[in-house]
Design a protein around this motif. Sequence first.
Motif, PDB file in Angstrom:
ATOM      1  N   ALA A  80       0.808  -1.347  -0.001  1.00 48.61           N
ATOM      2  CA  ALA A  80       0.127   0.041   0.230  1.00 48.61           C
ATOM      3  C   ALA A  80       0.863   1.247   0.145  1.00 48.61           C
ATOM      4  O   ALA A  80       1.802   1.584   0.303  1.00 48.61           O
ATOM      5  N   ASP A  81       0.035   2.284  -0.203  1.00 48.83           N
ATOM      6  CA  ASP A  81       1.014   3.588  -0.852  1.00 48.83           C
ATOM      7  C   ASP A  81       1.559   4.184   0.741  1.00 48.83           C
ATOM      8  O   ASP A  81       2.449   4.642   0.749  1.00 48.83           O
ATOM      9  N   ARG A  82       0.289   3.560   2.102  1.00 46.26           N
ATOM     10  CA  ARG A  82       0.270   4.374   3.049  1.00 46.26           C
ATOM     11  C   ARG A  82       0.155   2.716   4.343  1.00 46.26           C
ATOM     12  O   ARG A  82      -0.161   1.742   3.757  1.00 46.26           O
ATOM     13  N   PRO A  83       1.213   3.418   5.295  1.00 48.64           N
ATOM     14  CA  PRO A  83       1.727   2.333   6.115  1.00 48.64           C
ATOM     15  C   PRO A  83      -0.101   2.201   6.654  1.00 48.64           C
ATOM     16  O   PRO A  83      -0.207   2.925   6.904  1.00 48.64           O
ATOM     17  N   PRO A  84      -0.879   0.936   6.549  1.00 44.02           N
ATOM     18  CA  PRO A  84      -1.938   0.256   7.567  1.00 44.02           C
ATOM     19  C   PRO A  84      -2.123   1.133   9.241  1.00 44.02           C
ATOM     20  O   PRO A  84      -2.934   1.322   9.605  1.00 44.02           O
ATOM     21  N   LEU A  85      -0.945   0.792  10.080  1.00 44.44           N
ATOM     22  CA  LEU A  85      -0.879   1.881  10.937  1.00 44.44           C
ATOM     23  C   LEU A  85       1.146   2.662  11.439  1.00 44.44           C
ATOM     24  O   LEU A  85       1.338   2.517  11.147  1.00 44.44           O
ATOM     25  N   ARG A  86       0.131   3.749  11.517  1.00 50.67           N
ATOM     26  CA  ARG A  86       1.050   4.326  12.481  1.00 50.67           C
ATOM     27  C   ARG A  86       1.478   4.462  13.832  1.00 50.67           C
ATOM     28  O   ARG A  86       1.433   3.594  14.651  1.00 50.67           O
ATOM     29  N   PHE A  87       2.682   4.417  14.486  1.00 53.77           N
ATOM     30  CA  PHE A  87       3.068   4.645  15.755  1.00 53.77           C
ATOM     31  C   PHE A  87       2.120   4.656  16.660  1.00 53.77           C
ATOM     32  O   PHE A  87       1.973   4.688  17.550  1.00 53.77           O
ATOM     33  N   ARG A  88       1.743   6.572  15.791  1.00 56.81           N
ATOM     34  CA  ARG A  88       1.089   6.739  17.191  1.00 56.81           C
ATOM     35  C   ARG A  88      -0.531   5.782  17.394  1.00 56.81           C
ATOM     36  O   ARG A  88      -0.309   5.936  19.113  1.00 56.81           O
ATOM     37  N   VAL A  89      -0.380   4.994  17.050  1.00 49.96           N
ATOM     38  CA  VAL A  89      -1.506   3.911  17.310  1.00 49.96           C
ATOM     39  C   VAL A  89      -1.031   2.784  18.311  1.00 49.96           C
ATOM     40  O   VAL A  89      -1.670   2.492  19.078  1.00 49.96           O
ATOM     41  N   TRP A  90      -0.172   3.005  18.493  1.00 46.49           N
ATOM     42  CA  TRP A  90       1.060   1.633  19.302  1.00 46.49           C
ATOM     43  C   TRP A  90       1.033   2.661  20.328  1.00 46.49           C
ATOM     44  O   TRP A  90       0.519   2.173  21.328  1.00 46.49           O
ATOM     45  N   ALA A  91       1.074   3.650  20.481  1.00 46.78           N
ATOM     46  CA  ALA A  91       1.925   4.528  21.565  1.00 46.78           C
ATOM     47  C   ALA A  91       0.141   4.618  22.602  1.00 46.78           C
ATOM     48  O   ALA A  91       0.342   4.708  23.892  1.00 46.78           O
TER      49      ALA A  91
ATOM     50  N   VAL B  55      -1.117  -8.174  23.587  1.00 46.91           N
ATOM     51  CA  VAL B  55      -1.246  -9.359  22.806  1.00 46.91           C
ATOM     52  C   VAL B  55      -1.210  -7.895  21.348  1.00 46.91           C
ATOM     53  O   VAL B  55      -0.726  -8.102  20.129  1.00 46.91           O
ATOM     54  N   GLY B  56      -2.039  -7.309  21.795  1.00 46.38           N
ATOM     55  CA  GLY B  56      -2.376  -6.292  21.187  1.00 46.38           C
ATOM     56  C   GLY B  56      -1.254  -5.223  20.517  1.00 46.38           C
ATOM     57  O   GLY B  56      -1.642  -4.885  19.470  1.00 46.38           O
ATOM     58  N   LEU B  57      -0.578  -5.274  21.461  1.00 46.51           N
ATOM     59  CA  LEU B  57       1.027  -4.231  20.781  1.00 46.51           C
ATOM     60  C   LEU B  57       1.832  -5.197  19.888  1.00 46.51           C
ATOM     61  O   LEU B  57       2.295  -4.571  19.097  1.00 46.51           O
ATOM     62  N   ALA B  58       1.480  -6.204  20.663  1.00 42.66           N
ATOM     63  CA  ALA B  58       2.226  -6.882  19.922  1.00 42.66           C
ATOM     64  C   ALA B  58       2.136  -7.316  17.975  1.00 42.66           C
ATOM     65  O   ALA B  58       2.706  -6.783  17.084  1.00 42.66           O
ATOM     66  N   ALA B  59       0.207  -6.931  17.947  1.00 38.90           N
ATOM     67  CA  ALA B  59      -0.711  -7.739  16.966  1.00 38.90           C
ATOM     68  C   ALA B  59       0.424  -6.237  16.084  1.00 38.90           C
ATOM     69  O   ALA B  59       0.472  -6.043  14.219  1.00 38.90           O
ATOM     70  N   ILE B  60      -0.249  -4.961  16.515  1.00 34.27           N
ATOM     71  CA  ILE B  60       0.142  -3.247  15.961  1.00 34.27           C
ATOM     72  C   ILE B  60       1.823  -3.352  15.194  1.00 34.27           C
ATOM     73  O   ILE B  60       2.164  -3.531  13.910  1.00 34.27           O
TER      74      ILE B  60
END
Length: 453
Positions: A41-52, A82-87
């Motif tokens: 994809a042209d853009r990442p599916p998730l940004r670091f701010r989602v993980w943070a 588990v959620g953080l690991a998935a992200i």
Amino acid sequence: MIVAALLVLVLGLATGVVARRSASARPLRAAHFPGQPSHLADRPPLRFRVWASVAALLTVVVVIDVMFQPGTALVIAVVGGVGLAAIAGTMHRYARECDEARRAVEAYAPTIAIPYAGKVGVHIGMWSPWVERTGVLWCIVARTPALFGQLAEMYPDVPIVQGRIPASVRGALYPHGAAANADFIAGSSATHVFLGHGDSDKPLSASERVLQYDLVTVAGQAAIERFEAAGLSIPADRVRIIGRPQTEGIEPAHGPVPKPATVLYAPTWRHADDTLNVSSLAVADQVVQALLDRGCTVVFRRHFAGQNHAGAEAMIVRVNQLLEADAAATGRPHRGGPFAMEEPLIDAFNSVDAMVSDVSGIVVDFMASGKPLVMYAAQYADPEAFRAAHPSAAAAYVIDRDLVRLDDALDAALGNDPLAGARGERADHYLGGPNRTDPARRFMDLVRELSSS
């Protein structure tokens, strides 16, 4: 329970190292390279701010709950971890695919590129068949993301990147003289070669923009003289005569023009400023009607550019209507509309006995046929003044601006053709000399030379 919950929380937060490293990944816009991911994809599916954000919320909840409900805190820590690991895993996979795409381009290592900053994309196809035939590894380089998408669709079998010219490229070929080509030139150590997309006496054919290129290719001596007349000083070692590969397959005339004749009418696009216009579209219906009055079968091929000129578009509709009405009345197999545009130009040249045009690159290519040529002088009442300003018309029958000489020009071209003997010299002068049995050879030799330099 408390220790376990906090330990699981720490393990979940540790995935932040992976997330942070992956956060900067950006895709190299590339298509059609062997081995590259096809679904990037042209853009990442998730940004670091989602993980943070998830990490911060999880930390607050676990720290509070561990004091009162250690068991619940442990469950929340496990689920949140588990959620953080998935992200983090999703971000890492995207970063890995970005890297794979970059490595695919590097592994392909094209040595020739066609950088493009124009609008319509067709200019690439005017040269790419002969680049392909050399067997060198090559790619297209699009200047903008929007242009990348357009060109990737137009050329589905050609590797294409967006942005900078790949480092492996040794020769960059420019079929369009866009001002933005300067960005490509500034960012690459390749040899930058101006090709253009046609040879004509239009003012832009002698633009000072060519001075920025390492090498300027021309079809023949006429182009060199055009540069000199425009005051452009280009050292001889930076100019290369390569002929016109696009004339490959043009069949020479066989005898005089038959009666009735089949005539190609191929006007260039109409300029928005009439004082700069060189097109015959303003009088196209009168030109075509004069051909029909002589019993000619007409092939009407509009220029692909200039479609935003309302008057020109209305005239194109009018001309097609004239041809349709005449075909219905006489049975003559005129060709126009989309069909004539889709027909290969070489096939159109070979199917006609003469051509009517104006100041356009198509005029020079048609010279290879040796067939009669009629040109419209949009800004001139005197045909000789037009010929003096446009040497490509030296062996053409000229229609003046006001159509006073329309009948004389058509009658001469389709009749005794007094300029027949002069056309060979003009063709040699414009198309690279008399030896044109293999018109693509010099260009293909240049591509191979650049590729191995």
